[in-house]
Design a protein around this motif. Structure first.
Motif, PDB file in Angstrom:
ATOM      1  N   TYR A   1       0.828  -1.213   0.000  1.00 38.16           N
ATOM      2  CA  TYR A   1       0.000   0.000   0.000  1.00 38.16           C
ATOM      3  C   TYR A   1       0.848   1.243   0.000  1.00 38.16           C
ATOM      4  O   TYR A   1       1.923   1.274   0.594  1.00 38.16           O
ATOM      5  CB  TYR A   1      -0.907   0.015   1.235  1.00 38.16           C
ATOM      6  CG  TYR A   1      -1.899  -1.104   1.212  1.00 38.16           C
ATOM      7  CD1 TYR A   1      -3.129  -0.935   0.597  1.00 38.16           C
ATOM      8  CD2 TYR A   1      -1.595  -2.337   1.766  1.00 38.16           C
ATOM      9  CE1 TYR A   1      -4.035  -1.968   0.540  1.00 38.16           C
ATOM     10  CE2 TYR A   1      -2.500  -3.382   1.717  1.00 38.16           C
ATOM     11  CZ  TYR A   1      -3.710  -3.188   1.097  1.00 38.16           C
ATOM     12  OH  TYR A   1      -4.606  -4.213   1.035  1.00 38.16           O
ATOM     13  N   LYS A   2       0.323   2.273  -0.640  1.00 43.77           N
ATOM     14  CA  LYS A   2       0.914   3.603  -0.577  1.00 43.77           C
ATOM     15  C   LYS A   2      -0.169   4.524  -0.026  1.00 43.77           C
ATOM     16  O   LYS A   2      -1.257   4.619  -0.598  1.00 43.77           O
ATOM     17  CB  LYS A   2       1.342   4.068  -1.970  1.00 43.77           C
ATOM     18  CG  LYS A   2       1.940   5.466  -1.973  1.00 43.77           C
ATOM     19  CD  LYS A   2       2.345   5.876  -3.386  1.00 43.77           C
ATOM     20  CE  LYS A   2       2.881   7.280  -3.393  1.00 43.77           C
ATOM     21  NZ  LYS A   2       3.179   7.723  -4.760  1.00 43.77           N
ATOM     22  N   PHE A   3       0.128   5.176   1.092  1.00 41.69           N
ATOM     23  CA  PHE A   3      -0.825   6.054   1.753  1.00 41.69           C
ATOM     24  C   PHE A   3      -0.459   7.508   1.481  1.00 41.69           C
ATOM     25  O   PHE A   3       0.704   7.887   1.618  1.00 41.69           O
ATOM     26  CB  PHE A   3      -0.833   5.793   3.266  1.00 41.69           C
ATOM     27  CG  PHE A   3      -1.254   4.396   3.602  1.00 41.69           C
ATOM     28  CD1 PHE A   3      -2.592   4.093   3.766  1.00 41.69           C
ATOM     29  CD2 PHE A   3      -0.320   3.390   3.734  1.00 41.69           C
ATOM     30  CE1 PHE A   3      -2.983   2.799   4.066  1.00 41.69           C
ATOM     31  CE2 PHE A   3      -0.694   2.088   4.033  1.00 41.69           C
ATOM     32  CZ  PHE A   3      -2.039   1.799   4.198  1.00 41.69           C
ATOM     33  N   GLU A   4      -1.444   8.291   1.090  1.00 42.58           N
ATOM     34  CA  GLU A   4      -1.256   9.713   0.870  1.00 42.58           C
ATOM     35  C   GLU A   4      -2.320  10.453   1.661  1.00 42.58           C
ATOM     36  O   GLU A   4      -3.154   9.835   2.321  1.00 42.58           O
ATOM     37  CB  GLU A   4      -1.334  10.028  -0.619  1.00 42.58           C
ATOM     38  CG  GLU A   4      -0.202   9.335  -1.406  1.00 42.58           C
ATOM     39  CD  GLU A   4      -0.281   9.567  -2.886  1.00 42.58           C
ATOM     40  OE1 GLU A   4      -0.290  10.736  -3.291  1.00 42.58           O
ATOM     41  OE2 GLU A   4      -0.352   8.574  -3.632  1.00 42.58           O
ATOM     42  N   ASN A   5      -2.312  11.781   1.584  1.00 45.56           N
ATOM     43  CA  ASN A   5      -3.226  12.593   2.395  1.00 45.56           C
ATOM     44  C   ASN A   5      -4.671  12.125   2.329  1.00 45.56           C
ATOM     45  O   ASN A   5      -5.318  11.933   3.347  1.00 45.56           O
ATOM     46  CB  ASN A   5      -3.161  14.063   1.978  1.00 45.56           C
ATOM     47  CG  ASN A   5      -1.880  14.718   2.429  1.00 45.56           C
ATOM     48  OD1 ASN A   5      -1.177  14.216   3.309  1.00 45.56           O
ATOM     49  ND2 ASN A   5      -1.563  15.836   1.821  1.00 45.56           N
ATOM     50  N   ASN A   6      -5.205  11.971   1.136  1.00 42.24           N
ATOM     51  CA  ASN A   6      -6.630  11.665   1.013  1.00 42.24           C
ATOM     52  C   ASN A   6      -6.896  10.395   0.228  1.00 42.24           C
ATOM     53  O   ASN A   6      -7.997  10.185  -0.263  1.00 42.24           O
ATOM     54  CB  ASN A   6      -7.355  12.839   0.346  1.00 42.24           C
ATOM     55  CG  ASN A   6      -6.914  13.027  -1.094  1.00 42.24           C
ATOM     56  OD1 ASN A   6      -5.836  12.599  -1.477  1.00 42.24           O
ATOM     57  ND2 ASN A   6      -7.750  13.652  -1.882  1.00 42.24           N
ATOM     58  N   LYS A   7      -5.876   9.539   0.088  1.00 42.80           N
ATOM     59  CA  LYS A   7      -6.106   8.324  -0.684  1.00 42.80           C
ATOM     60  C   LYS A   7      -5.143   7.212  -0.305  1.00 42.80           C
ATOM     61  O   LYS A   7      -4.118   7.440   0.334  1.00 42.80           O
ATOM     62  CB  LYS A   7      -6.006   8.612  -2.175  1.00 42.80           C
ATOM     63  CG  LYS A   7      -4.618   8.933  -2.687  1.00 42.80           C
ATOM     64  CD  LYS A   7      -4.665   9.232  -4.181  1.00 42.80           C
ATOM     65  CE  LYS A   7      -3.314   9.622  -4.717  1.00 42.80           C
ATOM     66  NZ  LYS A   7      -3.380   9.912  -6.148  1.00 42.80           N
ATOM     67  N   VAL A   8      -5.522   6.017  -0.730  1.00 41.51           N
ATOM     68  CA  VAL A   8      -4.669   4.849  -0.578  1.00 41.51           C
ATOM     69  C   VAL A   8      -4.607   4.160  -1.939  1.00 41.51           C
ATOM     70  O   VAL A   8      -5.602   4.089  -2.656  1.00 41.51           O
ATOM     71  CB  VAL A   8      -5.183   3.884   0.511  1.00 41.51           C
ATOM     72  CG1 VAL A   8      -6.565   3.331   0.184  1.00 41.51           C
ATOM     73  CG2 VAL A   8      -4.203   2.751   0.737  1.00 41.51           C
ATOM     74  N   THR A   9      -3.405   3.688  -2.283  1.00 42.21           N
ATOM     75  CA  THR A   9      -3.221   2.923  -3.511  1.00 42.21           C
ATOM     76  C   THR A   9      -2.774   1.529  -3.105  1.00 42.21           C
ATOM     77  O   THR A   9      -1.851   1.370  -2.313  1.00 42.21           O
ATOM     78  CB  THR A   9      -2.161   3.572  -4.423  1.00 42.21           C
ATOM     79  OG1 THR A   9      -2.549   4.927  -4.685  1.00 42.21           O
ATOM     80  CG2 THR A   9      -2.025   2.816  -5.732  1.00 42.21           C
ATOM     81  N   GLN A  10      -3.464   0.534  -3.652  1.00 41.26           N
ATOM     82  CA  GLN A  10      -3.144  -0.864  -3.371  1.00 41.26           C
ATOM     83  C   GLN A  10      -2.525  -1.461  -4.630  1.00 41.26           C
ATOM     84  O   GLN A  10      -3.128  -1.432  -5.697  1.00 41.26           O
ATOM     85  CB  GLN A  10      -4.407  -1.628  -2.997  1.00 41.26           C
ATOM     86  CG  GLN A  10      -4.186  -3.111  -2.761  1.00 41.26           C
ATOM     87  CD  GLN A  10      -5.473  -3.799  -2.332  1.00 41.26           C
ATOM     88  OE1 GLN A  10      -6.130  -3.358  -1.409  1.00 41.26           O
ATOM     89  NE2 GLN A  10      -5.827  -4.873  -3.009  1.00 41.26           N
ATOM     90  N   PHE A  11      -1.317  -1.997  -4.496  1.00 45.64           N
ATOM     91  CA  PHE A  11      -0.626  -2.663  -5.587  1.00 45.64           C
ATOM     92  C   PHE A  11      -0.660  -4.160  -5.305  1.00 45.64           C
ATOM     93  O   PHE A  11      -0.158  -4.599  -4.269  1.00 45.64           O
ATOM     94  CB  PHE A  11       0.835  -2.201  -5.668  1.00 45.64           C
ATOM     95  CG  PHE A  11       0.996  -0.714  -5.816  1.00 45.64           C
ATOM     96  CD1 PHE A  11       0.962  -0.116  -7.069  1.00 45.64           C
ATOM     97  CD2 PHE A  11       1.189   0.086  -4.700  1.00 45.64           C
ATOM     98  CE1 PHE A  11       1.120   1.255  -7.198  1.00 45.64           C
ATOM     99  CE2 PHE A  11       1.354   1.460  -4.823  1.00 45.64           C
ATOM    100  CZ  PHE A  11       1.309   2.042  -6.080  1.00 45.64           C
ATOM    101  N   SER A  12      -1.247  -4.934  -6.203  1.00 43.95           N
ATOM    102  CA  SER A  12      -1.354  -6.383  -6.009  1.00 43.95           C
ATOM    103  C   SER A  12      -0.785  -7.109  -7.221  1.00 43.95           C
ATOM    104  O   SER A  12      -0.873  -6.616  -8.346  1.00 43.95           O
ATOM    105  CB  SER A  12      -2.814  -6.802  -5.846  1.00 43.95           C
ATOM    106  OG  SER A  12      -3.413  -6.128  -4.776  1.00 43.95           O
ATOM    107  N   GLU A  13      -0.217  -8.265  -6.960  1.00 41.46           N
ATOM    108  CA  GLU A  13       0.316  -9.087  -8.047  1.00 41.46           C
ATOM    109  C   GLU A  13       0.038 -10.555  -7.759  1.00 41.46           C
ATOM    110  O   GLU A  13       0.072 -10.976  -6.610  1.00 41.46           O
ATOM    111  CB  GLU A  13       1.831  -8.934  -8.163  1.00 41.46           C
ATOM    112  CG  GLU A  13       2.329  -7.595  -8.622  1.00 41.46           C
ATOM    113  CD  GLU A  13       3.845  -7.564  -8.700  1.00 41.46           C
ATOM    114  OE1 GLU A  13       4.351  -7.350  -9.808  1.00 41.46           O
ATOM    115  OE2 GLU A  13       4.499  -7.766  -7.656  1.00 41.46           O
TER     116      GLU A  13
END
Length: 159
Positions: free
Chosen positions: A101-113
């Motif tokens: 996961y990458k966490f930012e101020n107002n969002k989260v990005t999930q990287f899956s493989e």
């Protein structure tokens, strides 16, 4: 010779200091994101989408007493469990599943493989990038590879 050893020790100490400073901040990123997500928990309706994958429903934590377990919106969109480290699991067909996961101020990005599948399951190998973001009274979902986009608006009278 002695100056070189001292310089090497000093560089190692600097590196350790940088690591010690950045590790706690990553945990703070998760906590900040979860605190933000708590403010958005409630009922939502889809106001814009390009897929039937998007469905109106509740934004909720899977376990309110353990927010790190993850959260979902509607019946099909799920993020979690949230962790500081890259998670690696073995699937029932022998592949490896990874997520980070990458966490930012107002969002989260999930990287899956899905990776390292046995020869007969190689076609299952894939990459997935999903983004969940919050703004005003809206929640947005974007699945990069599948090009799915959903925008949800909080229902009137909802939490």
């Amino acid at each position: 010779m002695r100056n070189r050893q001292e310089s090497t020790k000093l560089n190692i100490l600097k590196l350790l200091l940088v690591i010690c400073i950045t590790l706690p901040s990553f945990g703070d990123e998760i906590k900040s994101f979860l605190d933000l997500a708590k403010k958005y928990v409630g009922e939502y309706e889809v106001i814009k989408s390009n897929s039937r994958f998007c469905d109106s429903g509740t934004l909720a934590f899977l376990n309110s007493s353990k927010p790190n377990d993850g959260l979902r919106i509607g019946q099909t969109i799920f993020f979690g469990p949230f962790s500081k480290e890259k998670q690696i699991e073995k699937t029932s067909d022998g592949c490896k599943s990874t997520s980070r996961y990458k966490f930012e101020n107002n969002k989260v990005t999930q990287f899956s493989e899905i990776i390292e599948c046995p020869k007969k399951f190689k076609k299952l190998e894939a990459t997935s990038t999903q983004v969940l973001s919050f703004s005003d009274e809206q929640v947005s979902y974007n699945s990069i590879e599948s090009k799915i986009k959903c925008i949800f608006k909080r229902k009137k009278g909802g939490n």
